[in-house]
Design a protein around this motif. Sequence first.
Motif, mmCIF file in Angstrom:
data_model
loop_
_atom_site.group_PDB
_atom_site.id
_atom_site.type_symbol
_atom_site.label_atom_id
_atom_site.label_comp_id
_atom_site.label_asym_id
_atom_site.label_seq_id
_atom_site.Cartn_x
_atom_site.Cartn_y
_atom_site.Cartn_z
ATOM 1 N N GLN B 1 0.843 -1.213 0.000
ATOM 2 C CA GLN B 1 0.000 0.000 0.000
ATOM 3 C C GLN B 1 0.870 1.252 0.000
ATOM 4 O OE1 GLN B 1 -2.464 -0.487 3.459
ATOM 5 N NE2 GLN B 1 -3.946 -1.792 2.409
ATOM 6 N N SER B 2 1.633 1.468 -1.036
ATOM 7 C CA SER B 2 2.472 2.657 -1.126
ATOM 8 C C SER B 2 1.614 3.856 -1.492
ATOM 9 C CB SER B 2 3.550 2.461 -2.185
ATOM 10 O OG SER B 2 4.390 1.390 -1.853
ATOM 11 N N ALA B 3 1.940 5.005 -0.909
ATOM 12 C CA ALA B 3 1.196 6.230 -1.186
ATOM 13 C C ALA B 3 1.345 6.612 -2.652
ATOM 14 C CB ALA B 3 1.681 7.358 -0.291
ATOM 15 N N LEU B 4 0.322 7.242 -3.188
ATOM 16 C CA LEU B 4 0.405 7.796 -4.528
ATOM 17 C C LEU B 4 1.388 8.967 -4.504
ATOM 18 C CD1 LEU B 4 -3.428 7.835 -5.272
ATOM 19 C CD2 LEU B 4 -1.772 6.021 -5.749
ATOM 20 N N THR B 5 2.030 9.236 -5.641
ATOM 21 C CA THR B 5 3.076 10.259 -5.693
ATOM 22 C C THR B 5 2.531 11.594 -6.182
ATOM 23 O OG1 THR B 5 4.767 8.584 -6.107
ATOM 24 C CG2 THR B 5 5.318 10.860 -6.659
ATOM 25 N N GLN B 6 2.657 12.596 -5.339
ATOM 26 C CA GLN B 6 2.295 13.970 -5.686
ATOM 27 C C GLN B 6 3.501 14.870 -5.473
ATOM 28 O OE1 GLN B 6 -1.800 13.745 -3.110
ATOM 29 N NE2 GLN B 6 -1.344 15.732 -4.022
ATOM 30 N N PRO B 7 3.590 16.003 -6.196
ATOM 31 C CA PRO B 7 4.656 16.962 -5.889
ATOM 32 C C PRO B 7 4.403 17.544 -4.512
ATOM 33 C CG PRO B 7 3.080 17.892 -7.435
ATOM 34 C CD PRO B 7 2.728 16.452 -7.294
ATOM 35 N N ALA B 8 5.466 17.805 -3.782
ATOM 36 C CA ALA B 8 5.314 18.331 -2.423
ATOM 37 C C ALA B 8 4.707 19.723 -2.413
ATOM 38 C CB ALA B 8 6.661 18.345 -1.719
ATOM 39 N N SER B 9 5.031 20.512 -3.442
ATOM 40 C CA SER B 9 4.525 21.872 -3.478
ATOM 41 C C SER B 9 4.393 22.364 -4.908
ATOM 42 C CB SER B 9 5.451 22.807 -2.695
ATOM 43 O OG SER B 9 6.728 22.852 -3.290
ATOM 44 N N VAL B 10 3.443 23.259 -5.102
ATOM 45 C CA VAL B 10 3.275 23.981 -6.361
ATOM 46 C C VAL B 10 2.894 25.401 -5.999
ATOM 47 C CG1 VAL B 10 2.564 21.944 -7.688
ATOM 48 C CG2 VAL B 10 0.834 23.423 -6.638
ATOM 49 N N SER B 11 3.122 26.318 -6.935
ATOM 50 C CA SER B 11 2.739 27.699 -6.684
ATOM 51 C C SER B 11 2.297 28.357 -7.976
ATOM 52 C CB SER B 11 3.906 28.473 -6.070
ATOM 53 O OG SER B 11 4.999 28.513 -6.958
ATOM 54 N N GLY B 12 1.539 29.435 -7.816
ATOM 55 C CA GLY B 12 1.075 30.174 -8.965
ATOM 56 C C GLY B 12 0.560 31.542 -8.531
ATOM 57 N N TYR B 89 -4.954 16.640 -1.770
ATOM 58 C CA TYR B 89 -4.651 15.211 -1.722
ATOM 59 C C TYR B 89 -5.461 14.477 -2.785
ATOM 60 C CZ TYR B 89 -2.717 16.133 2.927
ATOM 61 O OH TYR B 89 -1.968 16.619 3.974
ATOM 62 N N CYS B 90 -4.803 13.560 -3.480
ATOM 63 C CA CYS B 90 -5.537 12.649 -4.349
ATOM 64 C C CYS B 90 -5.775 11.347 -3.591
ATOM 65 C CB CYS B 90 -4.786 12.378 -5.645
ATOM 66 S SG CYS B 90 -3.157 11.602 -5.445
ATOM 67 N N LYS B 91 -6.739 10.581 -4.065
ATOM 68 C CA LYS B 91 -7.078 9.317 -3.423
ATOM 69 C C LYS B 91 -7.583 8.358 -4.477
ATOM 70 C CE LYS B 91 -10.907 7.983 -2.388
ATOM 71 N NZ LYS B 91 -12.346 8.126 -2.114
ATOM 72 N N SER B 92 -7.261 7.071 -4.327
ATOM 73 C CA SER B 92 -7.733 6.062 -5.260
ATOM 74 C C SER B 92 -8.098 4.790 -4.522
ATOM 75 C CB SER B 92 -6.657 5.755 -6.300
ATOM 76 O OG SER B 92 -7.044 4.692 -7.140
ATOM 77 N N TYR B 93 -9.003 4.042 -5.110
ATOM 78 C CA TYR B 93 -9.253 2.690 -4.633
ATOM 79 C C TYR B 93 -8.216 1.761 -5.271
ATOM 80 C CZ TYR B 93 -13.441 3.489 -1.977
ATOM 81 O OH TYR B 93 -14.314 3.900 -0.998
ATOM 82 N N PHE B 101 -4.018 7.171 -0.387
ATOM 83 C CA PHE B 101 -3.937 8.611 -0.618
ATOM 84 C C PHE B 101 -2.585 8.981 -1.222
ATOM 85 C CE2 PHE B 101 -7.594 10.690 1.193
ATOM 86 C CZ PHE B 101 -8.091 9.810 2.149
ATOM 87 N N GLY B 102 -2.540 10.136 -1.849
ATOM 88 C CA GLY B 102 -1.266 10.719 -2.229
ATOM 89 C C GLY B 102 -0.642 11.397 -1.015
ATOM 90 N N GLY B 103 0.626 11.734 -1.140
ATOM 91 C CA GLY B 103 1.330 12.340 -0.023
ATOM 92 C C GLY B 103 0.932 13.781 0.269
ATOM 93 N N GLY B 104 0.185 14.387 -0.645
ATOM 94 C CA GLY B 104 -0.275 15.751 -0.443
ATOM 95 C C GLY B 104 0.596 16.784 -1.141
ATOM 96 N N THR B 105 -0.023 17.850 -1.620
ATOM 97 C CA THR B 105 0.661 18.949 -2.298
ATOM 98 C C THR B 105 0.241 20.267 -1.680
ATOM 99 O OG1 THR B 105 0.763 17.755 -4.401
ATOM 100 C CG2 THR B 105 0.989 20.162 -4.486
ATOM 101 N N LYS B 106 1.208 21.060 -1.279
ATOM 102 C CA LYS B 106 0.917 22.377 -0.719
ATOM 103 C C LYS B 106 0.893 23.390 -1.840
ATOM 104 C CE LYS B 106 2.461 25.760 2.693
ATOM 105 N NZ LYS B 106 1.131 25.795 3.345
ATOM 106 N N LEU B 107 -0.259 24.021 -2.038
ATOM 107 C CA LEU B 107 -0.416 25.046 -3.058
ATOM 108 C C LEU B 107 -0.233 26.427 -2.433
ATOM 109 C CD1 LEU B 107 -1.205 26.267 -5.798
ATOM 110 C CD2 LEU B 107 -3.603 26.003 -5.111
ATOM 111 N N THR B 108 0.703 27.180 -2.983
ATOM 112 C CA THR B 108 0.935 28.555 -2.538
ATOM 113 C C THR B 108 0.497 29.506 -3.641
ATOM 114 O OG1 THR B 108 2.822 27.904 -1.169
ATOM 115 C CG2 THR B 108 2.641 30.232 -1.760
ATOM 116 N N VAL B 109 -0.362 30.454 -3.292
ATOM 117 C CA VAL B 109 -0.779 31.492 -4.235
ATOM 118 C C VAL B 109 0.081 32.720 -3.976
ATOM 119 C CG1 VAL B 109 -2.679 32.880 -5.099
ATOM 120 C CG2 VAL B 109 -3.109 30.543 -4.310
#
Lengths: 114, 110
Positions: B1-12, B89-93, B101-109
């Motif tokens: 059950q490895s977590a899905l891979t997400q970027p740690a952070s994104v910004s825009g 966070y993304c999530k899949s069955y 779940f994915g590891g989560g991505t922090k969005l900075t505006v």
Amino acid sequence: EVQLVESGGGLVHPGGSLRLSCAASGFTCSSYDMHWVRQGIGKGLEWVSVVSIGADTYYSDSVRGRFTISRENAKNSLFLQMNSLRVGDTAVYYCARARNFDYWGQGVLVTVSS
Amino acid sequence: QSALTQPASVSGSPGQSITISCTGTSSDVGAYNYVSWYQQHPGKAPKLIIYDVNSRPSGVSSRFSGSKSGDTAALTISGLQAEDEADYYCKSYTRSSTVVFGGGTKLTVL
């Protein structure tokens, strides 16, 4: 209005037990898959367990054999019996409804520490 | 059950579009069209914003959209607003009837 309210959290020593409850209102708990999800402090979401509409149960590798999920239709509630608790189980625990996790409770903190 | 891979952070910047990827395997993301996305503000419970890859719950802004290709799903937020700053966070069955779940991505505006 759909609501989920968790309770039963607190401080427990390693090796101890705790039982979490999730009271549902605004819908019939037994008509949906119901999940437990946890989140360590400052960490990401981690799925813990599900009880399906058909009462099948599934667990993450990290809790299988130690945690037991159940529900009581008369109380319209979901439960999580947690045994042999470890420091690594410290987290906020959420209950969530249905395949899509469309509703979540506010969460309850479980702290495992000596 | 490895977590899905997400970027740690994104910004825009406000008004721009950003995309968050979520990479799994043929046993989870690639197996079913059951990918969901959640937005979480600090100290709050997660909120469902996308389900079944590209469906939006009632009340969620049309600025949020989802897609999937093979073992990778994506969340796009267009017309960024300050209130979009949160963790996602993304999530899949999975084929084992469990959830990941994915590891989560922090969005900075910016």
